[in-house]
Every structure is written in structure tokens, then in C-alpha cells.
Design a protein around this motif. Structure first.
Motif, PDB file in Angstrom:
ATOM      1  N   GLU A 145       0.641  -1.113   0.094  1.00 47.74           N
ATOM      2  CA  GLU A 145       0.010   0.021  -0.005  1.00 47.74           C
ATOM      3  C   GLU A 145       1.007   1.226  -0.190  1.00 47.74           C
ATOM      4  O   GLU A 145       1.767   1.358   0.839  1.00 47.74           O
ATOM      5  N   LEU A 146       0.668   2.295  -0.739  1.00 47.58           N
ATOM      6  CA  LEU A 146       1.241   3.352  -0.995  1.00 47.58           C
ATOM      7  C   LEU A 146       0.118   4.428  -0.750  1.00 47.58           C
ATOM      8  O   LEU A 146      -0.996   4.580  -1.273  1.00 47.58           O
ATOM      9  N   ARG A 147       0.515   5.424  -0.010  1.00 48.09           N
ATOM     10  CA  ARG A 147      -0.448   6.714   0.151  1.00 48.09           C
ATOM     11  C   ARG A 147       0.277   7.945   0.062  1.00 48.09           C
ATOM     12  O   ARG A 147       1.446   8.057   0.635  1.00 48.09           O
ATOM     13  N   LEU A 148      -0.336   8.902  -0.356  1.00 46.41           N
ATOM     14  CA  LEU A 148       0.074  10.377  -0.455  1.00 46.41           C
ATOM     15  C   LEU A 148      -0.250  10.976   0.686  1.00 46.41           C
ATOM     16  O   LEU A 148      -1.512  10.919   0.959  1.00 46.41           O
ATOM     17  N   THR A 149       0.408  11.643   1.537  1.00 45.96           N
ATOM     18  CA  THR A 149       0.032  12.257   3.034  1.00 45.96           C
ATOM     19  C   THR A 149      -0.159  13.630   2.887  1.00 45.96           C
ATOM     20  O   THR A 149      -1.363  14.324   3.091  1.00 45.96           O
ATOM     21  N   GLU A 150       0.790  14.522   2.252  1.00 45.03           N
ATOM     22  CA  GLU A 150       0.562  15.917   1.884  1.00 45.03           C
ATOM     23  C   GLU A 150       1.510  16.296   1.224  1.00 45.03           C
ATOM     24  O   GLU A 150       2.843  15.769   1.086  1.00 45.03           O
ATOM     25  N   ILE A 151       1.318  17.703   0.673  1.00 44.50           N
ATOM     26  CA  ILE A 151       2.313  18.508   0.040  1.00 44.50           C
ATOM     27  C   ILE A 151       2.473  19.815   0.811  1.00 44.50           C
ATOM     28  O   ILE A 151       1.141  20.548   0.968  1.00 44.50           O
ATOM     29  N   GLY A 152       3.707  20.342   0.944  1.00 41.67           N
ATOM     30  CA  GLY A 152       3.753  21.545   1.382  1.00 41.67           C
ATOM     31  C   GLY A 152       5.024  22.021   1.247  1.00 41.67           C
ATOM     32  O   GLY A 152       5.940  21.719   0.670  1.00 41.67           O
ATOM     33  N   PRO A 171       0.468  22.922   4.522  1.00 40.92           N
ATOM     34  CA  PRO A 171       0.561  21.902   3.652  1.00 40.92           C
ATOM     35  C   PRO A 171      -0.901  21.493   3.353  1.00 40.92           C
ATOM     36  O   PRO A 171      -1.842  21.617   3.987  1.00 40.92           O
ATOM     37  N   LEU A 172      -1.153  20.988   1.979  1.00 40.24           N
ATOM     38  CA  LEU A 172      -2.306  20.376   1.726  1.00 40.24           C
ATOM     39  C   LEU A 172      -2.314  18.861   2.071  1.00 40.24           C
ATOM     40  O   LEU A 172      -1.448  17.860   1.468  1.00 40.24           O
ATOM     41  N   ASN A 173      -3.104  18.603   3.159  1.00 37.48           N
ATOM     42  CA  ASN A 173      -3.167  17.207   3.627  1.00 37.48           C
ATOM     43  C   ASN A 173      -4.247  16.508   3.172  1.00 37.48           C
ATOM     44  O   ASN A 173      -5.308  16.878   3.167  1.00 37.48           O
TER      45      ASN A 173
END
Length: 862
Positions: A70-77, A90-92
Motif C-alpha cells: 500500500e502506498l499513500r500520499l499524505t501531504e504536499i507543503g 500543507p495540503l493534507n
């Protein structure tokens, strides 16, 4: 259908062993490292590597599989210098599987999508630009947080640097992806391990071929460039046609240059230069005559001073010595009064007296005894003296003495007959006359003459001090002189012929070819090196042919037809149906196989000509939904749980398609993370409804609705939860908090500052009243931006609505409509005081709490 693995093994056992070894490495290691690649290249170059074998069993084929997880994107900041994104926080994406990010046009949705496309290394990714309306930033980077199997990672990613490898499996759908699936040939992203093996093998073949090509290109030719004047000659053509398969005889014809060739070239040059071939013929014959004389003298000398000649001289000398000894030993003259009669001195004296006697007694036989005097002492000869002289003469004229004299004479004549050598000056003159001056043959002749002079001197001295060494027969000199004599005669004959007729053009052509041959012979070492290089190049060509992936592609096509193409087509048809697009006349079919990949392309179904393409016939909305179906058919069933990112997936779609897309997104989110960027509130609501269809518990755990906005020239700012996207109870509390803040600002800065904030509160209160009708009064049976009417367990509370409820909401809607909708300028709008506004907001809150409890348990919770 036959077992795919058995088919693959049967095919592999018909391949060269290096390819079989590559297969086993891929099966065991999952990839081919650079070290293993070098080993494989070395093995391919051997006869064993090129042999077809069948001893490998490929046991790893049954267990060869793609890694899952499993791969998940958490946030970009911490975004700086990328597009116009500059979020304050950040965009969570939350902990759930379904995250919908809403934003108006220009709010940063496409910016985030482009950033993810680049970070994840997608083929359609373009370089990220900075904000063109601002000065170039000092640094351009962002921070990406993700997790793999629950393990969190954070990467500080410089803009446009290499993708983050862990995120390569993220699948992204945007407008460009839709167009690509609609217009381009597509290889299925996920392939069963048995089929993926062929793509990996094709990749290995290409890597090996590239390495072989690189090594081959390093074999740079050092062959000198052929002078342009020799291009048209036969020798020039042979030089230009060097190849790896040339026979040794052909090679020798290019690199050999003999003395005869040089002579022929000189002759042609001489023939071309002379204006009087007849005179030249005479000159050649004069030179020939000098050579013949020199040869004759050399032969004579070589014979005289050879072993046989020396043996003959020595034999004569020995014979003379022996006979003189015998004669001397036999010399007994009884009347002699002194000793040593017969010795050399005595005989010399006797012969001198004989000669003198002819002077004083001419014509009389020696010795004269009658009435004569002694020719030595001039005394009268007595009887005894007369007898002694006659005895001496008898001795001299005896047999042994005669033989001794004869032997000595033969030896003397032999010595006198010895040919004399030439002095250095004479030798130089002879060589010049014979055309041998200034070369090695003149040196050789000089050495021979010196040996001859020395040997002759030793012989004339009767080898008293030194022993004469026999002169070796100068075969090479004699052969060279003989050849030159013949050559000069041929040349003279050629000049005689030239005097009658001379083909100058042909002679020029022959001369140029000889000059070209001489030049190529001077490049012998370079030619040998070039032939060796060409042989190596030929080997590399043979090895590269072994890496041709066409056979792999053909077999991949066969296997792919069994386990990929039909499955891909079936998935596409299912996706079309799931998206409500079954009526669109398109179909997915295999187009070709290349480098181990089966390529597929969309085409119109039932079209009368093959020239009409889907992109030129379908509407914009149809193109969008077909592209989405192809994308989902390609990636949705991959075994690894990687995130999906959708950028406005419903662009150009109507409400029917929109609902089907929302349902499909919710289905996808049940197994993996789904991130949806949209500017349509209708999709915002549709996804919420689709999530509810999965189940309220699932919706509450997995659905997250976010909002992003632009502000002060930058975009991508996550917005706080607001009235429009919070539930009505929370929205009520948000307005009360904002009113407290507005009161404080008014107290600090005056009424105008308060009214500026309060007007926004009034506008949002009007929106909250609308949502109160939808969510509270009508219990979410009907909602804006949702296509369905939801009656499941929601109609029962509706009869509990009283006229007082309707009047309360109607009065408030009327009062606050002026803050949401434009009004006539003749009717001024006054902002309520803080106390009045608070009373209205709290009254709505109180009504909601009362309505939810009427009666106990009869109204479903929002």
C-alpha cells in the motif's frame, strides 16, 4: 488454453544460452544489475553463450510476481517557486481513501496535478515553471510526505529533479492523459508476471545492444585517408574495400611492395620522361655492358679466391717446396770445395754467372772452359776448375733440379695469374658505370673487393704471416648483377619498342596505380590494424544481431493475446458500462507488438472506413469519458495499492456521466487512495452521495472534502472549513465565532470595519439558511448539486414540519436575501447590529436543536 508457463519454457529452451541465463537472473533477482549485465555481455561473446541449450528448467517462472503493497500520499507543503503555488500550510489528504479537493478556476488544482505528475515521473510530465508574474525565486522546491505499508517518508524535492522512485506507481488522470489514451497506441500498464517477463527481456536486449554498440563505437578506425589522386586506381579501390573477410592473398596484394615493383615504377617514370627512347635504349645497353664486365670480373675473382682456388695455389706452393727440397737434398757435387751447393743463393749466383757468360763469351755454351777465364774471378781456369764447373752444370741440368724449377715456375705463374681486386676508387667508378652507386650493392661490392685485395696480398706473401680465408661465393651480388643485366636488356627492348609506339595514357594509368600500391604498402601496419578492427566490428554485429528483440516481441504478442489483450478489452468494456457510456461506439483492440509490449488502440466500432478516428468523431464529453474508461481499464486492476489522482475527471460531462464517475471513484476508493481535484460543486456533492451508497460508516471514515483557494496572486491555499462545506450545526458555530471577531474589530477600529466583516457574515448566514432547508428541514431528501432524490429512511420525519418552522425560515430568508442577492440602489441595505445578528443566528441554532428532538428519535441525524 495451454499452460502459459509451459509455453514460455518451451520457447526459452529454443533460445541462445545467454538469453536463458538472463531470464534466470530476472526470475531470481527481479532485475539485472550493471554488474550482472557486464557478466552477461561477456558470456554472450563466447561460443557457449551463443549456443542453443535446453538444460535450464526456469523454476522461478512459477513464482515470478510483481511486488505489492500500500502506498499513500499524505501531504504536499513548503512549496516554493513551483507554478503559482504558495500554500500557507500543507495540503493534507487525510487518513481516508477518498479525498475531494474543490477549488475555483485558478485556485491551484492544475498546479498540484502538474507537480504530482512531475514528482511521480509520469511520461506526460512537463517541466514545472515558477510564477511568471514574480521575480525568479532563490530556490524551487517542495516537501512531499507519503507512506509505504504504513511507514512514513518525507522528501525535500527540488523542482524538476529526478522523480521520487517510490511514487512512480501513482496513477494520474488529467486532460492530457485522456487525449493520450484516445489518440495513441497504449501498452497495458499492468501485465501478468509471465508476460511482463518478455518486456523485461526486451529491455535487457536493448541494454546489451546499447552496451555492445558503445563498445563497437570505441573501435575507431586509424586508417589513413587515401590521397584523392589514388581514388580511381585499382589499388585505391582495394584499399577502400577493406573488409573483415578478405583473403590473405588479397591483403598481400595491397601491402606488399617488392624491389621489382619499385624498378617497374622507376621504369615507367623514365619512359614517361624521355623524349628519345632509342637513345635511352643505347644508354641502357651501355650500362648493361658495364654490368657484364663487372659480373665477369667478379666471377673470375670469386673463382680464383674461392676454396678451390686457394687449394690449387696452396697445392702448387707445396709441390714447389717439396721438389726444391728433394733437389737440394740430392745436390752432391764431389768436386765442390764449399758447402751449400744447390741452395737458393748458390743457384742465384750460378744463374747470374750464366747470364754474364753470354756477355763475355757470346754464342758459347755455358760454362765455357777452353781458353776461358772464370766469369766470377777472371782467373784462368785450370783443369780442376774446368771439371768443377762442368760438374756444377751437370747438377743444375739434372732431373730433380728440372722438376723443382718447373714446380716453382708453375707456382709463380699461378700467383701472377691471380686477378687483382679493385681499389675503392675503381670500385666506385665501376658501380657508377653499372648504375649501382649510392646503394647497398655498392657497399657490398666494396667489402668484396677489400677482401679480395687482402687475400691476394696474403697469397703473394705465401701465407707467411696470415692464412688466407677462402672468399665465399657472392651469390646475392652475382644474382643481383645478373638480374640487372636482364632488366637493362628488357628495358632497352622496351625503349626500342617505345621508339616505334608508346601508349602514354596507359603508362600514366599504370604508373599512378603503382604509386597507389606503394602508398598502401607503406600503410601495411595501419591496414593490418584496420582489418583486425573490422573483424572485431563484424563480431559485434553478430553479437548485436543476437540481441534483436523481434523474436521476443513476437512471442510476447502470442502470450499477450492469451492473457493481456482480451482481459484489457474486457476491462475497457466493463469500465464503459460502469461509466454509463456503453452506447458510445468505440472498441479497444490490439494494434501491434514492439519490444515485448502488446500495444492497443481505440477505434470506432462499426465505422465504414478505417480513416475515421474516435477523436475526430466523438463529442468532447464522449472523448473524455472514453479516455477515462481506457485509463481505468489499464490501471485499475493493478495488484499494488497505489493512489489515483484525478484532475477534473468530469470536465465536459453531463449529469448522467458525472454520477457514474462519482460512483466509480467511490468504488476505487474502497481498495486504494483516490484524490480528486475538481472545480464543480456538483461533483463535490455527487461523490458524497456515492460514498454514502457504500455505507455511512465507510463515508465517515474515508471521505474527506477539502477546499483550496487563491489569494494575493498565489494559489493552492487550503481553506478553513466554511459555512458552505461544514455541517449546519458546525456552520452555525462558525458564524457565531466570526461575529465575535467582527465585534472586536469594530470596537477597536470603528463601525465601518465591523460592517465590512458583518456583511460577509450576513451573506454566509443566507447560505446557511438554504442548507438548513436541505439538510435539516427536508432531512437531505433533496440537495443541490446532487442528481438523486434520497428517500431511504428519510421521509418519515417530514410530516413533523410545522407552519411555524416554515414561517421562521421564510422570515429569515427574506430578511437576509438582500445580503446575498443584488438590490435596487433606491433601497439601501443596513447591516444589523451585532446583537441583532447574534440573536438571529442563535435563534436558528436553537430551532435546529429543537427540531432534531421532535419527537425523540424520529429525525435522522445529519
Amino acid at each position: 488454453m495451454p499452460d502459459v508457463n509451459e509455453t514460455i519454457i518451451e520457447w526459452l529452451q529454443g533460445q541462445q544460452d545467454w538469453l536463458q541465463q538472463a531470464t534466470e537472473t530476472l526470475l531470481s533477482d527481479g532485475c539485472l544489475s550493471d554488474v550482472k549485465l557486464d557478466e552477461l555481455v561477456a558470456y554472450l561473446k563466447t561460443s557457449e553463450g551463443l549456443e542453443v541449450t535446453n538444460h535450464r528448467q526456469f523454476d522461478g517462472l512459477a513464482t515470478h510476481a510483481t511486488a505489492t503493497g500500500e502506498l499513500r500520499l499524505t501531504e504536499i507543503g513548503d512549496i516554493s517557486g513551483i507554478e503559482n503555488l504558495a500554500p500557507r500550510q500543507p495540503l493534507n489528504f487525510g487518513k481516508g481513501n477518498l479525498c475531494v479537493i474543490y477549488g475555483h478556476n485558478g485556485s491551484g488544482k492544475s498546479g498540484y496535478t502538474r507537480l504530482l505528475t512531475k514528482v511521480c515521473g509520469k511520461p506526460q510530465a512537463n517541466d514545472l515553471k515558477p510564477n511568471v508574474f514574480e521575480a525568479p525565486p532563490a530556490e524551487r522546491r517542495c516537501k512531499v510526505t507519503y507512506s509505504e505499508n504504513g511507514v512514513a517518508s518525507e522528501v525535500d524535492w527540488p523542482a524538476n529533479s529526478a522523480p521520487i522512485d517510490a511514487l512512480r506507481s501513482v496513477d494520474i488522470f488529467d486532460a492530457e492523459t485522456a487525449v493520450a489514451y484516445l489518440t495513441e497506441e497504449t501498452a497495458a500498464t499492468y501485465m501478468p508476471p509471465s508476460v511482463a517477463l518478455f518486456e523485461e527481456l526486451a529491455s535487457v536486449c536493448n541494454r546489451i545492444k546499447e552496451k555492445l554498440q558503445s563498445e563497437q563505437e570505441a573501435l575507431v578506425s586509424a586508417l589513413p585517408r587515401l590521397p584523392s589522386e589514388y581514388m580511381a586506381t585499382q589499388a585505391g579501390a582495394a584499399y577502400g574495400g577493406l573488409n573483415s573477410t578478405m583473403a590473405e592473398a588479397d591483403i598481400q596484394s595491397i601491402i606488399q611492395w617488392e624491389t621489382y615493383d619499385q624498378i617497374t615504377l622507376d621504369q615507367l617514370g623514365e619512359r614517361l620522361k624521355t623524349a628519345d627512347p632509342g637513345q635511352l635504349a643505347r644508354n641502357k645497353r651501355n650500362t648493361k655492358q658495364q654490368l657484364e664486365q663487372l659480373l665477369s670480373k667478379l666471377k673470375a675473382v670469386a673463382t680464383a679466391f674461392g676454396k678451390d682456388g686457394l687449394d690449387s695455389i696452396r697445392s702448387l706452393r707445396t709441390d714447389a717446396i717439396n721438389k726444391r727440397r728433394m733437389a737440394t737434398e740430392a745436390a752432391t757435387v764431389e768436386s765442390a770445395e764449399l758447402e751449400c751447393v744447390g741452395t737458393d743463393t748458390w743457384r742465384a749466383l750460378w744463374e747470374a754467372a750464366r747470364a754474364y757468360s753470354q756477355t763475355v763469351y757470346p754464342g758459347q755454351q755455358y760454362p765455357v772452359t777452353n781458353d776461358a777465364r772464370c766469369v766470377l774471378c777472371h782467373q784462368e781456369l785450370g783443369e780442376e776448375a774446368q771439371r768443377r764447373l762442368l760438374d756444377f752444370e751437370s747438377f743444375v741440368q739434372g732431373r730433380l733440379e728440372t722438376e723443382a724449377k718447373a714446380a716453382e715456375e708453375s707456382y709463380r705463374q699461378a700467383l701472377a695469374a691471380l686477378p687483382s681486386g679493385l681499389t675503392e676508387e675503381q670500385s666506385a667508378t665501376a658501380c657508377q658505370a653499372a648504375g649501382l652507386n649510392g646503394g647497398p650493392w655498392e657497399t657490398r661490392l666494396m667489402e668484396s673487393w677489400r677482401k679480395i685485395v687482402n687475400t691476394r696480398a696474403v697469397l703473394l706473401e705465401h701465407e707467411a704471416k696470415n692464412i688466407a680465408e677462402p672468399l665465399e661465393w657472392p651469390t646475392d651480388i652475382i644474382e643481383e648483377l645478373s638480374n640487372r643485366i636482364q632488366l637493362f636488356e628488357r628495358e632497352a627492348a622496351q625503349h626500342d619498342e617505345d621508339a616505334k609506339h608508346f601508349d602514354r595514357a596507359q603508362a600514366i594509368k599504370e604508373k599512378l596505380n603503382l604509386e597507389a600500391r606503394k602508398w598502401t604498402a607503406q600503410q601495411a601496419a595501419a591496414i593490418r590494424a584496420e582489418l583486425e578492427r573490422l573483424r572485431k566490428v563484424a563480431l559485434y554485429e553478430k553479437w548485436k544481431r543476437s540481441t534483436n528483440s523481434q523474436g521476443i516481441s513476437r512471442k510476447a504478442g502470442e502470450i499477450g493475446e492469451q492473457v493481456i489483450t482480451q482481459m484489457f478489452v474486457d476491462r475497457f468494456n466493463r469500465e464503459l458500462k460502469a461509466l454509463g457510456a456503453s452506447r458510445i461506439k468505440v472498441e479497444l483492440g490490439k494494434s501491434r507488438t514492439t519490444r515485448g509490449k502488446s500495444l492497443h488502440k481505440l477505434r470506432l466500432k462499426g465505422a465504414q472506413t478505417g480513416r475515421d478516428l474516435p477523436e475526430s468523431v466523438l463529442s468532447e464529453g464522449e472523448r473524455r469519458v472514453v479516455g477515462l474508461a481506457a485509463f481505468l481499464a489499464d490501471v485499475a486492476e493493478q495488484p499494488h495499492a497505489a493512489p489515483f489522482v484525478f484532475d477534473d475527471p468530469i470536465s465536459s460531462l453531463d449529469h448522467d456521466y458525472e454520477w457514474h464517475v462519482a460512483v466509480r471513484l467511490a468504488q476505487l476508493a474502497q481498495t486504494r487512495q483516490v484524490l480528486v481535484f475538481t472545480h464543480r460543486l456538483s461533483l463535490y456533492g455527487a461523490v458524497e452521495d456515492a460514498a454514502k451508497k457504500v455505507g455511512d460508516a465507510w463515508k465517515n471514515n474515508h471521505l474527506q472534502q477539502l477546499c483550496i483557494e487563491s489569494f494575493s496572486g498565489t494559489a493552492g491555499h487550503p481553506a478553513d472549513q466554511a459555512v458552505w462545506n461544514a455541517n449546519t450545526k458546525k456552520a452555525n458555530n462558525i458564524l457565531l465565532q466570526r461575529l465575535d471577531d467582527a465585534r472586536k474589530v469594530g470596537e477597536a477600529s470603528g463601525a465601518e470595519a465591523y460592517r465590512g466583516l458583518a456583511q460577509g457574515i450576513c451573506s454566509d448566514f443566507r447560505k446557511l439558511l438554504e442548507r438548513t432547508v436541505e439538510d435539516d428541514l427536508l432531512n437531505q431528501v433533496v440537495r443541490r448539486h446532487r442528481r438523486s432524490v434520497t428517500t431511504d429512511n428519510r421521509l418519515a420525519p417530514l410530516p413533523l414540519i410545522s407552519p411555524e418552522d416554515c414561517q421562521l425560515i421564510d422570515d429569515m430568508m427574506t430578511k437576509y436575501s438582500c445580503y446575498e442577492h443584488s438590490q435596487s440602489s433606491e433601497v439601501p441595505v443596513f447591516i444589523p447590529e451585532a446583537d441583532e445578528l447574534r440573536a438571529d443566528i442563535e435563534s436558528l441554532k436553537a430551532w435546529r436543536e429543537s427540531f432534531r428532538k421532535r419527537p425523540e428519535g424520529s429525525v435522522a441525524s445529519a
